[in-house]
Design an enzyme around this catalytic site. Structure first.
Site, PDB file in Angstrom:
ATOM      1  N   HIS A  63      -1.509   0.186  -9.884  1.00  0.00           N
ATOM      2  CA  HIS A  63      -2.209  -0.721  -8.970  1.00  0.00           C
ATOM      3  C   HIS A  63      -2.711  -1.956  -9.724  1.00  0.00           C
ATOM      4  O   HIS A  63      -3.900  -2.276  -9.683  1.00  0.00           O
ATOM      5  CB  HIS A  63      -3.361  -0.008  -8.248  1.00  0.00           C
ATOM      6  CG  HIS A  63      -3.774  -0.728  -6.983  1.00  0.00           C
ATOM      7  ND1 HIS A  63      -4.222  -0.081  -5.862  1.00  0.00           N
ATOM      8  CD2 HIS A  63      -3.804  -2.058  -6.678  1.00  0.00           C
ATOM      9  CE1 HIS A  63      -4.508  -0.976  -4.919  1.00  0.00           C
ATOM     10  NE2 HIS A  63      -4.260  -2.181  -5.391  1.00  0.00           N
ATOM     11  N   ARG A  96       0.855  -1.190   0.000  1.00  0.00           N
ATOM     12  CA  ARG A  96       0.000   0.000   0.000  1.00  0.00           C
ATOM     13  C   ARG A  96       0.892   1.242   0.000  1.00  0.00           C
ATOM     14  O   ARG A  96       1.953   1.251   0.643  1.00  0.00           O
ATOM     15  CB  ARG A  96      -0.897   0.038   1.245  1.00  0.00           C
ATOM     16  CG  ARG A  96      -2.116  -0.876   1.164  1.00  0.00           C
ATOM     17  CD  ARG A  96      -3.122  -0.423   0.113  1.00  0.00           C
ATOM     18  NE  ARG A  96      -4.288  -1.275   0.003  1.00  0.00           N
ATOM     19  CZ  ARG A  96      -4.454  -2.252  -0.892  1.00  0.00           C
ATOM     20  NH1 ARG A  96      -3.512  -2.515  -1.778  1.00  0.00           N
ATOM     21  NH2 ARG A  96      -5.577  -2.947  -0.926  1.00  0.00           N
TER      22      ARG A  96
HETATM   23  P1  NAP Z   1      -2.190 -10.969   5.252  1.00  0.00           P
HETATM   24  O1  NAP Z   1      -2.287 -12.426   4.907  1.00  0.00           O
HETATM   25  O2  NAP Z   1      -3.139 -10.382   6.202  1.00  0.00           O
HETATM   26  O3  NAP Z   1      -0.697 -10.750   5.772  1.00  0.00           O
HETATM   27  C1  NAP Z   1      -0.259  -9.547   6.334  1.00  0.00           C
HETATM   28  C2  NAP Z   1       1.167  -9.746   6.845  1.00  0.00           C
HETATM   29  O4  NAP Z   1       1.628  -8.487   7.362  1.00  0.00           O
HETATM   30  C3  NAP Z   1       1.233 -10.756   8.004  1.00  0.00           C
HETATM   31  O5  NAP Z   1       2.425 -11.510   7.926  1.00  0.00           O
HETATM   32  C4  NAP Z   1       1.281  -9.843   9.227  1.00  0.00           C
HETATM   33  O6  NAP Z   1       1.943 -10.392  10.349  1.00  0.00           O
HETATM   34  C5  NAP Z   1       2.101  -8.688   8.687  1.00  0.00           C
HETATM   35  N1  NAP Z   1       1.873  -7.495   9.497  1.00  0.00           N
HETATM   36  C6  NAP Z   1       0.727  -6.797   9.700  1.00  0.00           C
HETATM   37  N2  NAP Z   1       0.949  -5.759  10.528  1.00  0.00           N
HETATM   38  C7  NAP Z   1       2.251  -5.811  10.870  1.00  0.00           C
HETATM   39  C8  NAP Z   1       3.080  -5.033  11.695  1.00  0.00           C
HETATM   40  N3  NAP Z   1       2.610  -3.958  12.379  1.00  0.00           N
HETATM   41  N4  NAP Z   1       4.381  -5.366  11.822  1.00  0.00           N
HETATM   42  C9  NAP Z   1       4.887  -6.446  11.166  1.00  0.00           C
HETATM   43  N5  NAP Z   1       4.142  -7.243  10.351  1.00  0.00           N
HETATM   44  C10 NAP Z   1       2.848  -6.924  10.210  1.00  0.00           C
HETATM   45  O7  NAP Z   1      -2.244 -10.088   3.921  1.00  0.00           O
HETATM   46  P2  NAP Z   1      -1.931 -10.532   2.415  1.00  0.00           P
HETATM   47  O8  NAP Z   1      -3.073 -11.248   1.840  1.00  0.00           O
HETATM   48  O9  NAP Z   1      -0.601 -11.176   2.373  1.00  0.00           O
HETATM   49  O10 NAP Z   1      -1.888  -9.089   1.705  1.00  0.00           O
HETATM   50  C11 NAP Z   1      -0.946  -8.106   2.095  1.00  0.00           C
HETATM   51  C12 NAP Z   1      -1.315  -6.773   1.491  1.00  0.00           C
HETATM   52  O11 NAP Z   1      -1.040  -6.772   0.083  1.00  0.00           O
HETATM   53  C13 NAP Z   1      -2.786  -6.403   1.551  1.00  0.00           C
HETATM   54  O12 NAP Z   1      -3.174  -5.922   2.821  1.00  0.00           O
HETATM   55  C14 NAP Z   1      -2.890  -5.329   0.484  1.00  0.00           C
HETATM   56  O13 NAP Z   1      -2.611  -4.083   1.081  1.00  0.00           O
HETATM   57  C15 NAP Z   1      -1.768  -5.691  -0.488  1.00  0.00           C
HETATM   58  N6  NAP Z   1      -2.300  -6.104  -1.805  1.00  0.00           N
HETATM   59  C16 NAP Z   1      -1.970  -5.381  -2.906  1.00  0.00           C
HETATM   60  C17 NAP Z   1      -2.424  -5.751  -4.160  1.00  0.00           C
HETATM   61  C18 NAP Z   1      -2.026  -4.991  -5.376  1.00  0.00           C
HETATM   62  O14 NAP Z   1      -2.533  -5.250  -6.469  1.00  0.00           O
HETATM   63  N7  NAP Z   1      -1.102  -4.052  -5.295  1.00  0.00           N
HETATM   64  C19 NAP Z   1      -3.255  -6.878  -4.292  1.00  0.00           C
HETATM   65  C20 NAP Z   1      -3.576  -7.587  -3.159  1.00  0.00           C
HETATM   66  C21 NAP Z   1      -3.095  -7.203  -1.905  1.00  0.00           C
HETATM   67  P3  NAP Z   1       1.363 -11.694  11.090  1.00  0.00           P
HETATM   68  O15 NAP Z   1       1.617 -12.827  10.121  1.00  0.00           O
HETATM   69  O16 NAP Z   1       2.176 -11.811  12.311  1.00  0.00           O
HETATM   70  O17 NAP Z   1      -0.105 -11.452  11.323  1.00  0.00           O
END
Ligand code: NAP
Length: 312
Positions: free
Chosen positions: A275, A227
């Site tokens: 994006h 993000r």
């Molecule tokens: P997810 O499964 O919820 O994973 C989030 C990861 O971030 C987890 O490992 C979490 O730690 C870690 N995290 C959250 N807060 C943290 C903090 N304060 N300090 C350290 N680590 C932290 O999410 P995901 O499905 O992988 O997706 C990640 C992000 O990708 C989405 O939220 C979105 O913003 C982005 N995204 C972008 C696109 C695009 O097209 N550009 C598409 C899809 C998603 P824990 O494992 O310990 O909970």
């Protein structure tokens, strides 16, 4: 018969309007589908399939909603909505994950191999530069969720030494997993290439500030499909100007579309993509939505529930 509201723009109905009823019927669930912005008897809606770009901001009329099923992986646009009291599930879609892996691998290899240098070479410009092998280029992924783990797995499979950092400690085969502030420092110090796959929450906003950029090795590459606000834009521009960061490939921005006068557009060290790192693919996402509705109807725990306190 359950009632399902598809809350989005007309194109969402085009994407899901055929697939979802058929998939629910296959699962033995009869449903009425509603597309209006504010349907009759909103209190009788059972599930809301929610696109963050929809106009719906007030969930309070949907008193009987058993769940809101977000069409995006990121939930920052809805997670703080106080009118939403039903459980909120985010999108975990195999198609979305596959797209993110492909995009991150492609942009990593672009920088790792110096592909631009060869593509831009003029005919008489014979200056061989043999690239490093993957095992010689340590890289770091911030965020070891569904996407971070999948991207890390693909990159470590290519031979890159991958370090991952997350809030809670993890154990992912083939990766060095770190957490906490000390873990972040260590993860950044070795990151010749840094990929951001964190959600946007109060704890992650501007995580990448000037102090943390300074921890990266000189000439590091940044890739951000997470993000936009994970980054302090001015700090990034300053680090690019000194060459401390050699290049930033950015897919997401504080304001989208990225305003035409934003310095990222003109900076030679920045690649902007609009994006598109990945997207929810209706063909695969529909199965995830149906499974959650099936679970909701069977009284089973829903998948991919968002923790409203931590914001993701
Ligand atoms: P997810 O499964 O919820 O994973 C989030 C990861 O971030 C987890 O490992 C979490 O730690 C870690 N995290 C959250 N807060 C943290 C903090 N304060 N300090 C350290 N680590 C932290 O999410 P995901 O499905 O992988 O997706 C990640 C992000 O990708 C989405 O939220 C979105 O913003 C982005 N995204 C972008 C696109 C695009 O097209 N550009 C598409 C899809 C998603 P824990 O494992 O310990 O909970």
């Amino acid at each position: 018969m359950i009632r399902v509201l598809i809350s989005g723009q007309p194109e969402d109905w085009d994407d899901f309007g055929d697939l979802l009823p058929a998939a629910l019927l296959d699962a033995g669930i009869e449903a009425e589908f509603i597309q209006e912005r504010m349907p009759r008897s909103p209190e009788t809606i059972d599930y809301i399939v929610y696109a963050p770009w929809s106009d719906m901001k007030d969930f309070s009329p949907f008193k009987g909603a058993k769940a809101v099923l977000n069409l995006w992986a990121g939930v920052e646009n809805v997670v703080t909505n106080e009118t939403l009291t039903a459980p909120l599930a985010r999108m975990v879609d195999p198609g979305l994950t596959a797209g993110m892996v492909e995009w991150c691998v492609a942009h990593t290899l672009r920088h790792h191999l110096g592909i631009d240098r060869d593509i831009c070479r003029r005919d008489a410009d014979w200056d061989p530069c043999v690239p490093l092998l993957a095992h010689e280029r340590p890289l770091t992924i911030l965020g070891l969720g569904v996407l971070g783990r999948a991207v890390g797995g693909a990159l470590s499979g290519l031979g890159f030494p991958v370090t991952g950092w997350s809030r809670s400690g993890k154990d992912v085969p083939g990766m060095t997993c770190l957490s906490g502030e000390n873990g972040l420092v260590e993860a950044l110090r070795t990151a010749e290439l840094l990929i951001l796959l964190l959600p946007l929450t109060p704890a992650t906003e501007e995580l990448m500030n000037s102090e943390r950029f300074a921890l990266l090795p000189k000439g590091a590459i940044l890739i951000n499909p997470g993000r936009g606000p994970l980054i302090d834009d001015d700090a990034l521009l300053a680090a690019l100007d000194t060459g401390h960061i050699a290049h930033a490939t950015l897919d997401v921005f504080r304001e989208e579309p990225l305003p035409s006068d934003h310095p990222f557009w003109a900076h030679p060290g920045v690649t902007v993509t609009p994006h598109i790192a990945s997207a929810t693919r209706p063909e695969t996402a529909v199965g995830v939505i149906v499974e959650n509705i099936r679970r909701g109807e069977a009284g089973e725990p829903l998948l991919h529930l968002v923790d409203r306190r931590s914001g993701y």
